[in-house]
Scaffold this active site. Sequence first.
Site, PDB file in Angstrom:
ATOM      1  N   SER A 190       1.049  -1.489  -0.005  1.00  0.00           N
ATOM      2  CA  SER A 190       0.124   0.155  -0.035  1.00  0.00           C
ATOM      3  C   SER A 190       0.428   1.100   0.147  1.00  0.00           C
ATOM      4  O   SER A 190       1.576   1.572   0.626  1.00  0.00           O
ATOM      5  CB  SER A 190      -1.070   0.413   1.658  1.00  0.00           C
ATOM      6  N   GLY A 191       0.511   2.017  -1.054  1.00  0.00           N
ATOM      7  CA  GLY A 191       1.600   3.290  -0.976  1.00  0.00           C
ATOM      8  C   GLY A 191       1.481   4.380   0.413  1.00  0.00           C
ATOM      9  O   GLY A 191       2.031   4.672   1.144  1.00  0.00           O
TER      10      GLY A 191
ATOM     11  N   GLY B 134      -1.721   4.864  -2.967  1.00  0.00           N
ATOM     12  CA  GLY B 134      -0.606   5.105  -3.892  1.00  0.00           C
ATOM     13  C   GLY B 134      -1.185   3.872  -5.397  1.00  0.00           C
ATOM     14  O   GLY B 134      -0.497   3.900  -5.554  1.00  0.00           O
ATOM     15  N   THR B 135      -1.579   2.835  -4.330  1.00  0.00           N
ATOM     16  CA  THR B 135      -1.405   1.483  -5.174  1.00  0.00           C
ATOM     17  C   THR B 135      -2.296   1.683  -5.920  1.00  0.00           C
ATOM     18  O   THR B 135      -2.616   1.419  -7.278  1.00  0.00           O
ATOM     19  CB  THR B 135      -2.070  -0.199  -4.483  1.00  0.00           C
TER      20      THR B 135
END
Length: 343
Positions: free
Chosen positions: A91-92, A259-260
């Site tokens: 995960s970003g 982010g993802t």
Amino acid sequence: MRRERTIELIDTQSGGDVSRIVIAGIEPIPGTTALEKARFLQREGDGLRRLLLSEPYGDPAMSVDLIVEPGHPQAQAGYIIMEAMGYPMYSGSNTICTATALLESGTIAMAGGEQSVVLESPAGLARVTADCADGRVESVTTRGEPAFVADRDLVVDVPGIGPVRFDLVWSGAYYALVRAADHGFAVTADEQIVLAAFGDAFVRAARPGLRHEHPSLGDVGPLPFVHFMGEIRATSSGGLESPSATYVHPGVICRSPTGTGTSARLALMAADGDLAPGGTLETISPRGSRFLGTLTGPAEVGGLPAWDSTTTGSARLLARSHVTVDLDDPLVDASDLEALLTE
């Protein structure tokens, strides 16, 4: 005799999404790599995730990041991501929050200026560049695993909605990318409730027909995410921006653009020839927070064409706390939790 345990947390937020970083109070998790440890928790220790993401201790809209000993020699720390949907591989926003918490707490020494940090997520190494000044992490740029388009132009008939066309992209988890305008969405703040309802109905309809396998990670579980893609606009700086919303099953619309979700969008644009290496897309959540995605170049995953990218954002510390867990509280399910907690 009272059965009470203590967990030490650093609560953070990135783009409005809250990540609870667990830095103490947990026994060493069996396994060598972050992936092995995440799968152990999923099988035998899910009580920690349920505790910290459920009332009265937490909320399903939050995330939890458990700091663990890394297995890779290059990594300075490992982390296991826990969300309402389970255990995402990467995960970003969670990486941005974890790196910020580790640096600002002194767990990883802050050098000042531009600083490189390597973390180990269940998906592999996350290479982070942190911009630090005056004891604060001003921004974080993270590069996770390559993203690739797994399936194109899929259609599922969703009860109450009708046919929904989407693309399936891996970017740390499988994402269904849906063009928001096809269903009358502009991806605005007042649409969050209907976006969540749409996402819930879509995931329930789409899951049975979708793959669970990743070429190198194996079974990664059923579809957890839907990313609503808004209109792409040019910015005054020569880049691109787009309203974007990520749905996390069950029932959560992320406060950040994720982010993802951003890297999945970049991979799809690259595959379509709409973005070249060096190109950027700034994703904007329904609440107005922004992440900057940069396409860095081609890659390969299990023989499939893939794309490397980075996500840039910032995080802020919200609280440092010691949470008391009363194992005799009827609201606490200690069945797969007690063994994880240090005495």
